[in-house]
Design a protein around this motif. Structure first.
Motif, PDB file in Angstrom:
ATOM      1  N   ASP A 109       1.922   2.002  -2.581  1.00 50.58           N
ATOM      2  CA  ASP A 109       1.286   1.896  -4.041  1.00 50.58           C
ATOM      3  C   ASP A 109       0.937   3.316  -4.734  1.00 50.58           C
ATOM      4  O   ASP A 109       1.126   3.420  -6.044  1.00 50.58           O
ATOM      5  CB  ASP A 109      -0.209   1.104  -4.149  1.00 50.58           C
ATOM      6  CG  ASP A 109      -0.116  -0.229  -3.702  1.00 50.58           C
ATOM      7  OD1 ASP A 109       1.155  -0.888  -3.672  1.00 50.58           O
ATOM      8  OD2 ASP A 109      -1.061  -0.940  -3.256  1.00 50.58           O
ATOM      9  N   LEU A 110       0.556   4.240  -3.985  1.00 46.78           N
ATOM     10  CA  LEU A 110       0.298   5.645  -4.486  1.00 46.78           C
ATOM     11  C   LEU A 110       1.697   6.208  -4.757  1.00 46.78           C
ATOM     12  O   LEU A 110       1.652   6.954  -5.624  1.00 46.78           O
ATOM     13  CB  LEU A 110      -0.417   6.318  -3.217  1.00 46.78           C
ATOM     14  CG  LEU A 110      -0.726   7.902  -3.693  1.00 46.78           C
ATOM     15  CD1 LEU A 110      -1.670   7.982  -4.936  1.00 46.78           C
ATOM     16  CD2 LEU A 110      -1.254   8.669  -2.310  1.00 46.78           C
ATOM     17  N   LYS A 159       4.126   4.668  -5.603  1.00 47.88           N
ATOM     18  CA  LYS A 159       4.672   4.124  -7.241  1.00 47.88           C
ATOM     19  C   LYS A 159       3.930   4.721  -8.431  1.00 47.88           C
ATOM     20  O   LYS A 159       4.370   4.788  -9.584  1.00 47.88           O
ATOM     21  CB  LYS A 159       4.471   2.548  -7.163  1.00 47.88           C
ATOM     22  CG  LYS A 159       5.404   1.922  -6.085  1.00 47.88           C
ATOM     23  CD  LYS A 159       5.525   0.514  -6.058  1.00 47.88           C
ATOM     24  CE  LYS A 159       6.114  -0.255  -4.733  1.00 47.88           C
ATOM     25  NZ  LYS A 159       5.663  -1.717  -4.803  1.00 47.88           N
ATOM     26  N   THR A 160       2.412   4.726  -8.188  1.00 48.70           N
ATOM     27  CA  THR A 160       1.694   5.079  -9.445  1.00 48.70           C
ATOM     28  C   THR A 160       1.688   6.562  -9.438  1.00 48.70           C
ATOM     29  O   THR A 160       1.221   7.049 -10.691  1.00 48.70           O
ATOM     30  CB  THR A 160       0.006   4.394  -9.123  1.00 48.70           C
ATOM     31  OG1 THR A 160      -0.378   4.952  -8.012  1.00 48.70           O
ATOM     32  CG2 THR A 160       0.182   2.894  -9.072  1.00 48.70           C
ATOM     33  N   ASN A 161       1.633   7.374  -8.658  1.00 52.66           N
ATOM     34  CA  ASN A 161       1.288   8.917  -8.614  1.00 52.66           C
ATOM     35  C   ASN A 161       2.351   9.496  -7.762  1.00 52.66           C
ATOM     36  O   ASN A 161       2.035  10.133  -6.633  1.00 52.66           O
ATOM     37  CB  ASN A 161      -0.186   9.091  -8.461  1.00 52.66           C
ATOM     38  CG  ASN A 161      -0.097  10.705  -8.550  1.00 52.66           C
ATOM     39  OD1 ASN A 161       0.750  11.269  -9.111  1.00 52.66           O
ATOM     40  ND2 ASN A 161      -1.545  11.012  -8.384  1.00 52.66           N
ATOM     41  N   PRO A 162       3.656   9.496  -7.869  1.00 48.69           N
ATOM     42  CA  PRO A 162       4.597   9.820  -7.050  1.00 48.69           C
ATOM     43  C   PRO A 162       4.330  11.581  -6.643  1.00 48.69           C
ATOM     44  O   PRO A 162       4.668  12.033  -5.541  1.00 48.69           O
ATOM     45  CB  PRO A 162       6.097   9.859  -7.620  1.00 48.69           C
ATOM     46  CG  PRO A 162       5.735   8.792  -8.613  1.00 48.69           C
ATOM     47  CD  PRO A 162       4.373   9.087  -9.173  1.00 48.69           C
ATOM     48  N   ALA A 163       3.701  12.342  -7.797  1.00 46.44           N
ATOM     49  CA  ALA A 163       3.427  13.573  -7.381  1.00 46.44           C
ATOM     50  C   ALA A 163       2.634  13.824  -6.313  1.00 46.44           C
ATOM     51  O   ALA A 163       2.646  15.018  -5.681  1.00 46.44           O
ATOM     52  CB  ALA A 163       3.096  14.283  -8.887  1.00 46.44           C
ATOM     53  N   ALA A 164       1.728  12.992  -5.956  1.00 50.93           N
ATOM     54  CA  ALA A 164       0.681  13.290  -5.126  1.00 50.93           C
ATOM     55  C   ALA A 164       1.303  13.381  -3.500  1.00 50.93           C
ATOM     56  O   ALA A 164       0.777  14.004  -2.980  1.00 50.93           O
ATOM     57  CB  ALA A 164      -0.261  12.121  -4.960  1.00 50.93           C
ATOM     58  N   GLU A 198       4.130  14.608  -3.021  1.00 49.37           N
ATOM     59  CA  GLU A 198       5.513  15.771  -2.849  1.00 49.37           C
ATOM     60  C   GLU A 198       4.879  16.722  -1.918  1.00 49.37           C
ATOM     61  O   GLU A 198       3.685  17.269  -2.093  1.00 49.37           O
ATOM     62  CB  GLU A 198       5.725  16.237  -4.377  1.00 49.37           C
ATOM     63  CG  GLU A 198       6.326  15.387  -5.107  1.00 49.37           C
ATOM     64  CD  GLU A 198       6.754  16.096  -6.727  1.00 49.37           C
ATOM     65  OE1 GLU A 198       6.292  17.345  -6.826  1.00 49.37           O
ATOM     66  OE2 GLU A 198       7.234  15.176  -7.447  1.00 49.37           O
ATOM     67  N   ILE A 236      -6.646  13.262  -2.902  1.00 43.36           N
ATOM     68  CA  ILE A 236      -6.206  12.014  -3.384  1.00 43.36           C
ATOM     69  C   ILE A 236      -5.525  11.329  -1.979  1.00 43.36           C
ATOM     70  O   ILE A 236      -5.717  10.065  -1.791  1.00 43.36           O
ATOM     71  CB  ILE A 236      -5.052  12.249  -4.258  1.00 43.36           C
ATOM     72  CG1 ILE A 236      -4.983  10.743  -4.871  1.00 43.36           C
ATOM     73  CG2 ILE A 236      -3.817  12.882  -4.035  1.00 43.36           C
ATOM     74  CD1 ILE A 236      -4.158  10.628  -6.321  1.00 43.36           C
ATOM     75  N   THR A 288      -7.053   7.910  -0.279  1.00 42.21           N
ATOM     76  CA  THR A 288      -6.313   6.546   0.112  1.00 42.21           C
ATOM     77  C   THR A 288      -6.310   6.120   1.477  1.00 42.21           C
ATOM     78  O   THR A 288      -6.477   5.037   1.694  1.00 42.21           O
ATOM     79  CB  THR A 288      -4.706   6.911  -0.248  1.00 42.21           C
ATOM     80  OG1 THR A 288      -4.545   7.419  -1.629  1.00 42.21           O
ATOM     81  CG2 THR A 288      -3.735   5.818  -0.127  1.00 42.21           C
TER      82      THR A 288
END
Length: 518
Positions: free
Chosen positions: A427-428, A430-435, A437, A460, A464
């Motif tokens: 889910d992370l 999908k919602t925040n791909p930059a997290a 990287e 972050i 999670t």
């Protein structure tokens, strides 16, 4: 009261060593490079202490309480001394098994001896103190283990070794007290030890516990070794029961199960054991993983649980002695414990400590109201000649429940962490791909065995991962609640009979002596 002090000291040693090692394991495996065998340090103790518990009751019925209780103390002290000076994991595991062999006698015979010297009507006020011992050990164990392991050396000896060495002076004190004042009249009678029954029972228990507490959680429940040990263990259990019907003087007399109170209190003891160890194991884990407390801090945070156990154990014991009614207490206890476990499903990352304390007090209060009360009910319902084996059998079933409960809840937690970790990071992504990287996701796989890496994660990602743990704890507590609710059903089925007074008890003792000499 002097005898009580000696018995409480002996029982405290056995209860402490069930919990004190857990917070020191990290230091131990680092020194011995034995991470792949660390679970055996705990399980070796549980295996021998659980399997030997019924044997002590029967042997003490034959040879007398004091000599067998002192044998258990000496065995425990020898195991403690050798464990404290172990040089590798193999030696430590073997000496922990020796410790457990002594601990089985300390836990079982304490209640048996109290049953010998105090009539049921007066027993509540004394056994309440033993509930307090369990409460103290549930907090002092992790706290002392964390304190000793946090120090590299104490008086020139490696810190973690003190978790075993500290037993020596207390054990010697218990030995001296019981030698000086524990003079229980020994009833001399003909005896025949059921050696085959003992071998069958110990082997069956060890195989079943190995499959449930070691191989199942480690290798999976469909693994060939897990299934093989479980099947052979169950087959030996059937053989044991068939043999006990024929044995002249069985280790576990099957006629006891015709006693309604014995059967119900055995089932209730198993449920309470599972609930007790579920709380004692899961709460410190929540404090250390989710809240980030050290082992010592996590031990201190368990004080509300201890307060709940201690206060209600003493209160219920005194009330039973005053009014002579006991059934109401396990009913209240299992009800309060079930509500407390359900409330723990509300735990979150940011749950304030005062809320956690309320939930912990409720679980502790439930345990305190139930644990010692069922022993009083049991001892009041059996013949005096069966006091030892009946009481130790009840302790045996409670130990079984604790091992099964700990293994099952641990497996649920591990399984759900993997599941929620996968879904949470999916889910992370999908919602925040930059997290994600530049983050090495392979580190996540190690969280089920070592949570120390959480401190190195970006906020972050750490949040999670913690959410996955919190959700997993919820599932564990949801799974525990029906078990404690079943305990409430058993408590409602318990039959209340008038507690025997001193006069009744003296008559029962004389009758048992007369039967044995006939």
């Amino acid at each position: 009261m002097v005898i009580l002090g000696g018995l409480m000291t002996g029982m405290l040693l056995a209860a402490l060593d069930q919990t004190i090692v857990s917070t020191a394991l990290k230091s131990i495996v680092e020194e011995f490079d034995g991470l792949n065998h660390y679970t055996w340090v705990v399980t070796a103790y549980l295996l021998t202490s659980t399997a030997s518990t019924p044997l002590y009751g029967k042997i003490s019925d034959i040879y007398g309480r004091r000599v067998v209780f002192q044998f258990a103390i000496v065995t425990f002290l020898l195991g403690s001394l050798l464990a404290g000076f172990s040089q590798n994991m193999e030696q430590l595991i073997a000496t922990r098994a020796l410790q457990g062999l002594g601990a089985g006698g300390l836990m079982a015979l304490t209640f048996v001896i109290i049953g010998d010297i105090v009539p049921p009507r007066e027993r509540g006020r004394y056994q309440g103190y033993f509930g307090a011992v369990w409460g103290l050990s549930s907090v002092a164990g992790p706290l002392l283990g964390g304190y000793f392991s946090d120090h590299a050396q104490i008086l020139g000896v490696t810190g973690w070794r003190w978790i075993f060495i500290i037993n020596i002076p207390f054990g010697i004190a218990s030995l001296l007290i019981t030698s000086a004042v524990l003079h229980i009249p020994k009833v001399k009678r003909e005896h025949k030890i059921d050696y085959l029954g003992a071998v069958l029972m110990v082997t069956a228990v060890c195989l079943v516990l190995l499959s449930v507490s070691i191989y199942g959680p480690q290798n999976g429940w469909t693994d060939s070794r897990t299934i093989g040990y479980l099947v052979v263990g169950l087959l030996l259990t059937v053989l044991f029961l068939m043999w006990e019907k024929r044995a002249v003087e069985p280790i576990l007399p099957l006629h006891l199960f015709k006693n309604h109170t014995f059967s119900i209190t055995s089932l209730l003891g198993a449920v309470i054991g599972a609930g007790m160890f579920g709380a004692i194991v899961m709460l410190p884990l929540y404090f250390q993983v989710v809240k980030g407390y050290s082992a010592t801090e996590a031990g201190l945070k368990l004080i509300p649980l201890m307060l709940g156990i201690v206060s209600t154990s003493i209160m219920s014991g005194k009330m039973i002695s005053k009014h002579g009614h006991y059934k109401r207490f396990p009913i209240m206890g299992t009800s309060i414990m079930t509500v407390g476990v359900l409330l723990m499903t509300r735990l979150q990352i940011d749950t304030p400590y005062w809320q956690i304390s309320i939930y912990a007090i409720m679980v502790g209060a439930g345990l305190g109201l139930s644990m010692q009360t069922i022993v009083i009910a049991l001892q009041n319902s059996v013949d005096f000649k069966d006091m030892g084996v009946a009481t130790s059998s009840n302790t045996f079933f409670r130990s079984l429940g604790s091992v099964f409960g700990t293994a099952i809840f641990g497996s649920i937690l591990t399984n759900r962490v993997v599941h929620y970790m996968a879904s949470g990071f999916a889910d992370l992504g999908k919602t925040n791909p930059a997290a994600l990287e530049g983050f090495d996701t392979s580190k996540l796989a190690g969280l089920t065995t070592n949570t120390a890496v959480l401190k190195t994660f970006p906020p972050i990602i750490k949040n999670t991962a913690l959410e996955a743990f919190v959700n997993s704890f919820h599932v564990v507590f949801f799974a525990a609640a029906p078990i404690t609710a079943i305990g409430l059903m058993f408590a409602l089925m318990l039959r209340e009979t008038p507690l025997r007074t001193s006069k009744d008890y003296a008559a029962a003792r004389e009758e048992a002596a007369g039967d044995s000499l006939a």
